[in-house]
Design an enzyme around this catalytic site. Structure first.
Site, short mmCIF file in Angstrom:
data_model
loop_
_atom_site.label_atom_id
_atom_site.label_comp_id
_atom_site.label_asym_id
_atom_site.label_seq_id
_atom_site.Cartn_x
_atom_site.Cartn_y
_atom_site.Cartn_z
N GLY A 1 1.41 5.45 0.21
CA GLY A 1 1.31 5.23 -1.23
C GLY A 1 0.37 4.08 -1.48
CE LYS A 2 -5.57 4.08 -4.14
NZ LYS A 2 -6.19 4.25 -2.83
N GLY A 3 0.16 1.77 -3.71
CA GLY A 3 0.77 0.48 -3.98
C GLY A 3 1.38 -0.14 -2.73
CB ALA A 4 3.81 1.14 -0.26
CG ASN A 5 -0.99 2.65 1.85
OD1 ASN A 5 -0.04 2.71 2.61
ND2 ASN A 5 -1.70 3.71 1.51
CD GLU A 15 -1.28 7.03 -5.21
OE1 GLU A 15 -2.05 7.74 -4.55
OE2 GLU A 15 -0.36 6.36 -4.70
CG ASN A 40 -13.97 5.74 -3.78
OD1 ASN A 40 -14.47 6.24 -4.80
ND2 ASN A 40 -12.97 6.34 -3.14
CB ALA A 59 -4.59 3.38 3.84
CB ALA A 60 -10.43 2.50 4.84
N GLY A 61 -9.51 1.90 1.87
CA GLY A 61 -9.75 1.27 0.58
C GLY A 61 -8.59 0.37 0.16
CG ASP A 62 -4.79 1.92 -0.63
OD1 ASP A 62 -5.31 1.81 -1.76
OD2 ASP A 62 -4.18 2.94 -0.26
#
Length: 298
Positions: free
Chosen positions: A37-41, A136, A177, A237-240
């Site tokens: 998940g983007k937030g958790a990441n 999200e 991105n 998740a590289a962006g996160d």
């Protein structure tokens, strides 16, 4: 302290040589269930990069919920703001091709039940140095969190959707991105997109994958940070990782050039490993890379 108001998903990841075409069935080489998940990441990335982090969001009362909480807690993230709601947790179905490219389907689950920050969430945000947001969660919830006074708001506009004016007014730094930047601005050239983003918010970073990142601010500063050359195994998740590490660097008072370098090093380390939260580097790894040590020694 950094607060993250965002999504928590369980990632269901299949690894394949080539993603299937519509109507095609293929055989994968591996499958993994990984907290994401983007937030958790972003919360895990920031915690591993050295910050005190609080995560604000929701999981379901299903079998995935405890695992998502445990992953955050293990990374050192404060989960006292992670609520449990009836029903399933969020999930993401991810296909990773050889070479690292991926495609993702997100099913919101409990994330869709987050309508805004609670009074306790607002108190946490108000005493934070930075607030990391993504898209999200429902847009109304994101806007409400962004408008809580106190922290610098750093927005990752993913998935890319039109951004309401009341959200943009609260954002200090936007980190899309290049594809998200093009969708938001209608400009395919990342440099042109960067300039258009600065009409909307005071600072912007456009990430370019293996080509690095662009930074701009309304004071006229323009920077390009090259990516660290690595062989990508999984870009999930590289962006996160980049966003979480960037928030840490800024909260530590690093100037834009040094903050970009720190975030780029973290992202480069993450793509060398499979998975989302499982791929994110710890502070000593980032520091060693920045000191110029051999990647293979990390």
């Amino acid at each position: 302290m950094i607060s993250v108001f965002g999504s928590a998903n369980m990632d269901l990841v299949a690894y394949v040589a080539q993603a299937p075409k519509p109507g095609e069935t293929i055989t994968g080489r591996a499958f993994r269930t990984i907290p994401g998940g983007k937030g958790a990441n972003q919360a895990i990335a920031a915690a591993r990069a050295g910050a005190e982090v609080a995560f604000l969001g929701a999981v379901g009362d299903d079998a995935f919920g405890p695992g998502l909480r445990a992953a955050l807690t293990e990374a050192g993230v404060d989960t006292s703001g992670l609520r449990v709601v009836p029903g399933p947790s969020g999930v993401a179905h991810i296909v990773v091709q050889d070479g690292g490219d991926n495609s993702i389907i997100v099913v919101p689950g409990a994330n869709g039940a987050v309508t805004g920050p609670s009074p306790r969430d607002a108190e946490t945000i108000g005493r934070s140095d930075a607030l990391l947001l993504q898209l999200e969660l429902p847009m109304d919830a994101v806007v409400a969190a962004a408008r809580v006074p106190g922290a610098e708001v750093i927005l990752t506009p993913a998935p890319a959707v039109p951004l309401p004016a009341e959200l943009l007014e609260a954002v200090g730094l936007i980190v899309p991105n290049e594809h998200e930047a093009a969708a938001l601005t209608g400009r395919d050239d990342p440099r042109d997109a960067l300039e258009a983003l600065l009409d909307l918010v005071p600072e912007a970073v456009v990430t370019l994958g293996a080509r690095g990142a662009l930074y701009g601010s309304r004071d006229g500063t323009r920077l390009r940070e090259p990516a660290v050359p690595v062989r990508a195994v999984d870009t999930t998740a590289a962006g996160d990782t980049f966003a979480g590490a960037l928030a840490v660097a800024r909260s530590e008072g690093r100037d834009p050039a040094r903050a970009l370098r720190f975030a780029s090093a973290a992202a480069a380390l993450s793509v060398r490993r499979e998975g989302a939260s499982t791929s994110m580097p710890r502070r000593h790894e980032i520091d060693r890379l920045l000191e110029g040590r051999n990647m293979e020694a990390l």
